[in-house]
Design a protein around this motif. Structure first.
Motif, mmCIF file in Angstrom:
data_model
loop_
_atom_site.group_PDB
_atom_site.id
_atom_site.type_symbol
_atom_site.label_atom_id
_atom_site.label_comp_id
_atom_site.label_asym_id
_atom_site.label_seq_id
_atom_site.Cartn_x
_atom_site.Cartn_y
_atom_site.Cartn_z
ATOM 1 N N ALA A 152 34.257 45.597 14.781
ATOM 2 C CA ALA A 152 34.054 45.034 13.440
ATOM 3 C C ALA A 152 35.205 44.112 13.056
ATOM 4 C CB ALA A 152 33.906 46.161 12.422
ATOM 5 N N ALA A 157 29.421 41.426 13.219
ATOM 6 C CA ALA A 157 28.730 42.195 12.192
ATOM 7 C C ALA A 157 27.291 42.511 12.572
ATOM 8 C CB ALA A 157 28.744 41.435 10.867
ATOM 9 N N GLU A 158 26.772 41.808 13.584
ATOM 10 C CA GLU A 158 25.362 41.964 13.907
ATOM 11 C C GLU A 158 25.134 41.735 15.392
ATOM 12 O OE1 GLU A 158 21.085 40.326 12.109
ATOM 13 O OE2 GLU A 158 22.972 39.335 11.613
ATOM 14 N N ALA A 296 27.450 51.747 13.585
ATOM 15 C CA ALA A 296 26.756 51.742 12.296
ATOM 16 C C ALA A 296 27.717 52.116 11.168
ATOM 17 C CB ALA A 296 25.575 52.708 12.335
ATOM 18 N N ASP A 297 28.538 53.116 11.403
ATOM 19 C CA ASP A 297 29.518 53.530 10.390
ATOM 20 C C ASP A 297 30.534 52.426 10.117
ATOM 21 O OD1 ASP A 297 28.276 55.976 10.201
ATOM 22 O OD2 ASP A 297 29.702 57.016 11.511
ATOM 23 N N ALA A 298 30.814 51.601 11.134
ATOM 24 C CA ALA A 298 31.783 50.510 10.974
ATOM 25 C C ALA A 298 31.145 49.257 10.376
ATOM 26 C CB ALA A 298 32.413 50.173 12.318
ATOM 27 N N GLY A 299 29.850 49.310 10.093
ATOM 28 C CA GLY A 299 29.175 48.167 9.483
ATOM 29 C C GLY A 299 28.627 47.152 10.456
ATOM 30 N N LYS A 301 25.605 46.091 12.673
ATOM 31 C CA LYS A 301 24.181 46.391 12.787
ATOM 32 C C LYS A 301 23.664 45.975 14.153
ATOM 33 C CE LYS A 301 19.693 45.667 10.552
ATOM 34 N NZ LYS A 301 19.440 47.116 10.559
#
Length: 540
Positions: A152, A157-158, A296-299, A301
């Motif tokens: 992250a 981010a994705e 997922a917890d780190a943002g 996706k």
């Protein structure tokens, strides 16, 4: 009846868990004109005493390879069947650790890398994200969280594609062919992978923690949980809550080839929680799912699924984690007799030297390494890295040669530091000896590796005698019936800690020692990790 010397401590030892570390301070007795004679008498007494200890009924019908040598003087103090090849159990870890320190080096680290299949400079990976492992046994849930945070922080981010795990640094043979198939659910026989999760601070790899707590009333379901729980695992909870004061019968198992865990039995109302470890099927998949949850917890996706794949050429490095150095990883490996670590080290030696992360390739590196170290193990037969295989064979004299030779290596201090210390209650100091020999001259003095299989028990390492003389010893018992003869091994180690060439023999009441009064260490909890290198249920 001939006069025999009483063994001061070994006759009446009752081993208890040490509550604090203690150091044994050696004193040197000034030499006199009678020193040579006293030395001969003291050595004769030592040999008679060890003979008497080995006459213990616990060893009826067994073969014991025993060798004691003075590292200070260079002479042999005692020997029995030292040239007989015997199954060493976890004493094989002494061989694996020494070879790994030579082949890989004490500063060796395992690398775990996250790669993007496409340039992620805009914050989006247009394609797949990869996590590649090389066998790090220290990848805890927190370590995966730190790795995800680094992804992250890199700006990603994705991910439009999948999260794919690359474990090809090792082969896909998860279980050694020599291992008992019935051992597969238990932590000491976990599957081996280049990408795996360490479920606890002991760094037990390829397993989950299982906990069960009684419900609020009789007949209510027990509260059972797996940790870390991921989407690739499932739990069928059939465990209940029994009457207060009743028997605990709860158990959790999974069938071979499956990650469906079934909890059965019961816990008494108001009783203590139950905890244990159970292996997972395909630890690579479990690790990938743990990492997916961390992302997922780190943002971050991930739009696709979790699976397997090989990192493509030209992939971009996004994050990387290096393990602790090998010299530090020896602590949980040797102190706690961690079987998984032994197999990881064997495969890592093969991968680094021959590009083949297999048992076969790794084992070819062991004998040349021992030759370089100067250990004479010509009769060694090594099948695995941990000692779980009964195909392993070694002589007590080979173990002793290794214990002697490693002292000249630049990593000798790290080696010595990794061995369990008798009677030290600190888990990462005393290790598998933390409940043994407390309150005796061996406490804080004897440093040795344990070993346990059904009918096999071993204890080999170092002791400082009463006058400061440095000793090495190897004790390998094969073919005994009933519990492991730890009391016998401990009595020998205590006797070595008491030994002095210059002190006069005891004038105590004549007695014959038969070992029956030496009590074993108190039983560890009969679930989870105790002082055995396998579960109590299997009496392994």
């Amino acid at each position: 009846m001939p006069v025999r010397r009483v063994i001061p401590h070994a006759r009446t030892l009752l081993f208890t868990i040490a509550t604090s570390a203690a150091l044994v301070v050696s004193t040197t007795v000034p030499a006199t004109a009678d020193t040579a004679s006293d030395g001969r008498d003291a050595l004769a007494d030592l040999r008679r005493d060890i003979d008497a200890i080995l006459d213990d009924p616990a060893l009826a019908g067994a073969v014991s390879g025993v060798l004691v040598r003075s590292l200070s003087e260079g002479d042999t103090l005692y020997g029995r069947d030292a040239a007989t090849r015997l199954i060493p159990a976890s004493n094989m870890k002494l061989v694996t650790a020494a070879a790994a320190m030579d082949v890989l080096g004490p500063e060796y680290t395992f690398r775990t890398t996250v790669w993007a299949g496409e340039d992620p400079s805009d914050g989006t990976v247009d394609g797949d994200l990869y996590i590649e492992g090389t066998g790090d046994p220290g990848l805890t849930v927190d370590a995966f969280a730190e790795l995800a945070a680094e992804v992250a922080d890199s700006g990603v981010a994705e991910v439009t594609g999948d999260l794919l795990a690359d474990d090809t640094w090792f082969d896909d043979t998860r279980l050694h062919p020599d291992w008992e198939r019935g051992d597969e659910p238990f932590y000491y026989a976990a599957q081996i992978s280049a990408l795996t999760v360490a479920a606890n601070q002991d760094l037990d790899t390829g397993v989950v923690n299982v906990t069960a707590v009684p419900g609020p009333r009789v007949g209510a379901p027990a509260d059972v949980a797996l940790e870390p729980m991921t989407d690739n695992l499932s739990l069928d909870n059939r465990a209940g809550t029994g009457r207060p004061g009743g028997q605990r019968t709860v158990d959790v198992r999974r069938p071979s080839g499956s990650n469906v865990f079934t909890a059965t039995g019961s816990l008494p109302l108001g009783g203590a929680p139950y905890s244990t470890l159970r292996t997972v099927h395909e630890p690579t998949d479990h690790a990938a799912h743990v990492f997916a949850d961390a992302l997922a917890d780190a943002g971050v996706k991930v739009h696709g699924t979790v699976g397997r794949g090989t990192v493509p050429g030209g992939a971009d490095e996004v994050a990387v984690r290096h393990s602790a150095e090998l010299s530090d990883l020896l602590i949980p490996f040797m102190k706690l007799s961690n079987n998984g670590h032994g197999e990881i080290l064997i495969k890592a030696m093969g991968a680094e030297t021959r590009g083949e992360g297999t048992w076969q390739a790794g084992l070819t590196q062991v004998k040349p390494a021992l030759d370089r170290i100067g250990a004479d193990v010509t009769a060694l037969r090594q099948a695995d890295g941990s000692g779980l295989s009964r195909g392993n064979l070694i002589r007590a004299e080979g173990v002793l040669s290794l214990l002697d030779a490693v002292r000249d290596e630049p990593w000798a201090d790290a080696w010595l530091r990794s061995l369990p210390v008798a009677g030290d209650s600190d888990r990462m100091v005393g290790g598998t000896l933390r409940n043994r020999m407390a309150g005796t001259p061996a406490e804080g003095n004897v440093r040795a590796k344990t070993g346990t299989l059904t009918g096999v028990s071993a204890l080999s390492g170092y002791a400082t005698a009463a006058d400061g003389e440095e000793l090495a010893f190897a004790i390998i018992n094969n073919g005994h019936r009933g519990p492991a003869p730890r009391g016998v091994q401990d009595a020998i180690a205590v006797r070595l800690a008491e030994f002095s060439r210059t002190a006069p023999t005891s004038g105590d009441t004549p007695a014959d020692y038969r070992g029956g009064s030496v009590a074993p260490a108190p039983d560890a909890q009969r679930h989870g990790r105790g002082d055995l290198e396998c579960t109590w249920a299997e009496a392994c």
